[in-house]
Design a protein around this motif. Structure first.
Motif, short mmCIF file in Angstrom:
data_model
loop_
_atom_site.label_atom_id
_atom_site.label_comp_id
_atom_site.label_asym_id
_atom_site.label_seq_id
_atom_site.Cartn_x
_atom_site.Cartn_y
_atom_site.Cartn_z
N PRO A 87 -29.48 -4.98 -21.07
CA PRO A 87 -28.86 -6.15 -20.43
C PRO A 87 -29.83 -7.28 -20.10
CG PRO A 87 -28.97 -4.30 -18.90
CD PRO A 87 -29.32 -3.77 -20.25
N ALA A 88 -31.03 -6.96 -19.61
CA ALA A 88 -31.97 -8.00 -19.22
C ALA A 88 -32.41 -8.83 -20.42
CB ALA A 88 -33.18 -7.39 -18.51
N ARG A 89 -32.82 -8.17 -21.50
CA ARG A 89 -33.31 -8.87 -22.68
C ARG A 89 -32.19 -9.62 -23.38
NH1 ARG A 89 -36.15 -4.62 -21.43
NH2 ARG A 89 -38.43 -4.69 -21.62
N ALA A 90 -31.02 -9.04 -23.46
CA ALA A 90 -29.88 -9.74 -24.06
C ALA A 90 -29.52 -10.99 -23.27
CB ALA A 90 -28.67 -8.81 -24.13
N SER A 91 -29.62 -10.91 -21.95
CA SER A 91 -29.27 -12.05 -21.11
C SER A 91 -30.29 -13.18 -21.21
CB SER A 91 -29.13 -11.61 -19.65
OG SER A 91 -28.04 -10.73 -19.50
N VAL A 92 -31.57 -12.83 -21.38
CA VAL A 92 -32.59 -13.87 -21.54
C VAL A 92 -32.34 -14.68 -22.81
CG1 VAL A 92 -35.04 -14.29 -21.98
CG2 VAL A 92 -34.35 -12.70 -20.18
N ILE A 93 -32.01 -14.00 -23.89
CA ILE A 93 -31.69 -14.72 -25.13
C ILE A 93 -30.42 -15.54 -24.95
CG2 ILE A 93 -31.04 -14.45 -27.56
CD1 ILE A 93 -33.98 -13.93 -26.99
N SER A 239 -23.91 -25.97 -18.18
CA SER A 239 -24.57 -25.02 -19.07
C SER A 239 -25.96 -24.59 -18.59
CB SER A 239 -24.66 -25.62 -20.48
OG SER A 239 -25.15 -24.68 -21.39
N PRO A 240 -26.83 -25.52 -18.15
CA PRO A 240 -28.14 -25.07 -17.64
C PRO A 240 -28.04 -24.21 -16.39
CG PRO A 240 -28.21 -27.39 -18.21
CD PRO A 240 -26.77 -26.99 -18.24
N LEU A 241 -27.08 -24.52 -15.51
CA LEU A 241 -26.93 -23.72 -14.30
C LEU A 241 -26.42 -22.32 -14.62
CD1 LEU A 241 -25.41 -26.39 -11.88
CD2 LEU A 241 -27.70 -25.40 -11.78
N VAL A 242 -25.49 -22.25 -15.54
CA VAL A 242 -24.98 -20.94 -15.95
C VAL A 242 -26.08 -20.13 -16.64
CG1 VAL A 242 -23.34 -19.76 -17.48
CG2 VAL A 242 -22.59 -21.71 -16.11
N ALA A 243 -27.02 -20.83 -17.29
CA ALA A 243 -28.12 -20.14 -17.97
C ALA A 243 -29.04 -19.42 -17.00
CB ALA A 243 -28.94 -21.14 -18.80
N THR A 244 -28.94 -19.72 -15.70
CA THR A 244 -29.74 -18.98 -14.72
C THR A 244 -29.30 -17.52 -14.63
OG1 THR A 244 -28.30 -19.64 -12.88
CG2 THR A 244 -30.21 -21.04 -13.34
N GLU A 245 -28.23 -17.18 -15.32
CA GLU A 245 -27.82 -15.77 -15.34
C GLU A 245 -28.93 -14.89 -15.91
OE1 GLU A 245 -27.05 -13.80 -18.05
OE2 GLU A 245 -27.15 -15.22 -19.70
N SER A 246 -29.84 -15.50 -16.69
CA SER A 246 -30.99 -14.74 -17.18
C SER A 246 -31.81 -14.19 -16.03
CB SER A 246 -31.88 -15.63 -18.06
OG SER A 246 -31.17 -16.10 -19.18
N LEU A 247 -32.06 -15.05 -15.04
CA LEU A 247 -32.84 -14.62 -13.87
C LEU A 247 -32.08 -13.60 -13.04
CD1 LEU A 247 -34.46 -17.97 -12.62
CD2 LEU A 247 -35.50 -16.13 -13.95
N ARG A 265 -44.06 -8.07 -17.34
CA ARG A 265 -44.45 -9.47 -17.21
C ARG A 265 -43.84 -10.35 -18.29
NH1 ARG A 265 -50.68 -10.41 -17.94
NH2 ARG A 265 -50.04 -9.76 -20.04
N HIS A 266 -43.82 -9.89 -19.53
CA HIS A 266 -43.29 -10.70 -20.61
C HIS A 266 -41.81 -11.03 -20.40
CE1 HIS A 266 -46.95 -9.45 -22.72
NE2 HIS A 266 -46.74 -10.46 -23.53
N LEU A 267 -41.07 -10.05 -19.92
CA LEU A 267 -39.64 -10.27 -19.70
C LEU A 267 -39.41 -11.28 -18.59
CD1 LEU A 267 -36.71 -9.62 -20.25
CD2 LEU A 267 -36.92 -7.58 -18.82
N VAL A 268 -40.15 -11.16 -17.49
CA VAL A 268 -39.99 -12.10 -16.38
C VAL A 268 -40.42 -13.51 -16.79
CG1 VAL A 268 -40.77 -12.67 -14.05
CG2 VAL A 268 -40.28 -10.29 -14.65
#
Length: 285
Positions: A87-93, A239-247, A265-268
């Motif tokens: 989930p974390a890596r998929a959400s960052v992309i 769209s940019p605000l919704v993109a904070t879902e990565s964090l 570290r790389h993921l964060v």
């Protein structure tokens, strides 16, 4: 301000959905059934909100077409992405949506290209490279999951532009629009599975579907908030605000899935770069 608050709420709920999917795919690896169950569970939420608010009326067919893109194809790709990459890596992309949305606007709508947009694009690309450069990943990680997530991002970004364009002149209330797109996408997934599996689908739903109900309810709540935001603010804001879902996804993964997600570290850094790039694109689009 309400559009901003709704965008952030949508991001938080989407991040929660991503992590909940992480738990779901441990119990069931059937991503196709998962996509169908999450879509229909999300529809229940949006339809209930629309019914409570008595939000009915207007021409809904354009939203039916938009729903074929997302959640139709996009939801299936995202569940596959979570299964293969976590989930974390998929959400960052998936956080690269602002870059994709602006690229579509530049190509299709002749929007100007500015220097800060390019800087934002570089930051988002750098965030993706940070993920690729990871040396420590879960044993279950597969690079194809990142490709699934990016495909999902393209479909969601296209849908976002279409919905915002429709919202300018549509008399369809936000929650009815949200419910319409979801039922359209869910029907597309159902049709695909019926062709692919036939009568075996019923048994697969009974056996594999239950773990995906909670993620679907979270996703439906996120979707309801997202459409309310789009009907109040521009895509370049939402769209940019919704993109904070990565964090949010990374933070929740640290709290709940740290051992299995191996958040390093790389993921964060990747999540921070993607969100920073999305913020630049949204602020100076």
């Amino acid at each position: 301000m309400l559009g901003v608050a709704l965008s952030l709420l949508s991001a938080l709920l989407f991040g929660g959905m991503s992590v909940a999917l992480g738990f779901s795919v441990r119990k069931s690896r059937d991503a196709e059934v998962g996509a169908l169950v999450t879509a229909f569970s999300g529809f229940v939420v949006c339809a209930l909100v629309a019914a409570i608010g008595r939000e009915w009326g207007g021409k809904v067919w354009p939203f039916l077409l938009a729903g074929l893109l997302a959640p139709g194809g996009a939801q299936l790709l995202f569940v596959l992405a979570v299964r293969e990459a976590g989930p974390a890596r998929a959400s960052v992309i998936a956080g690269a949506a602002p870059l994709v949305a602006v690229t579509i606007a530049v190509i299709a709508l002749d929007e100007p290209v500015r220097a800060l947009l390019l800087i934002g694009a570089v930051l988002i690309v750098a965030g993706g490279l940070a993920l690729v450069a990871e040396r420590v990943r879960p044993d279950s990680f597969r690079f194809i999951g990142l490709a699934f997530s990016f495909g999902c991002t393209i479909l969601f970004a296209t849908r976002d532009n279409i919905v915002r364009w429709l919202a300018r002149s549509s008399t369809v209330p936000p929650q009815l629009a949200a419910a319409t797109t979801i039922i359209s996408g869910a029907t597309l997934i159902l049709a695909y599975l019926l062709v692919r599996r036939g009568p075996r689908l019923i048994e697969a739903l009974r056996r594999e579907g239950r773990p995906f109900i909670l993620p679907g309810l979270l996703w439906g709540s996120s979707y309801a908030s997202l459409f309310e935001a789009f009907f109040r603010s521009r895509v370049s804001v939402v769209s940019p605000l919704v993109a904070t879902e990565s964090l949010f996804s990374v933070a929740l993964a640290v709290l709940l899935l740290r051992r299995t997600e191996l958040v390093g570290r790389h993921l964060v850094v990747g999540a921070l770069l993607v969100v920073a790039g999305g913020a630049l694109i949204g602020a100076f689009r």
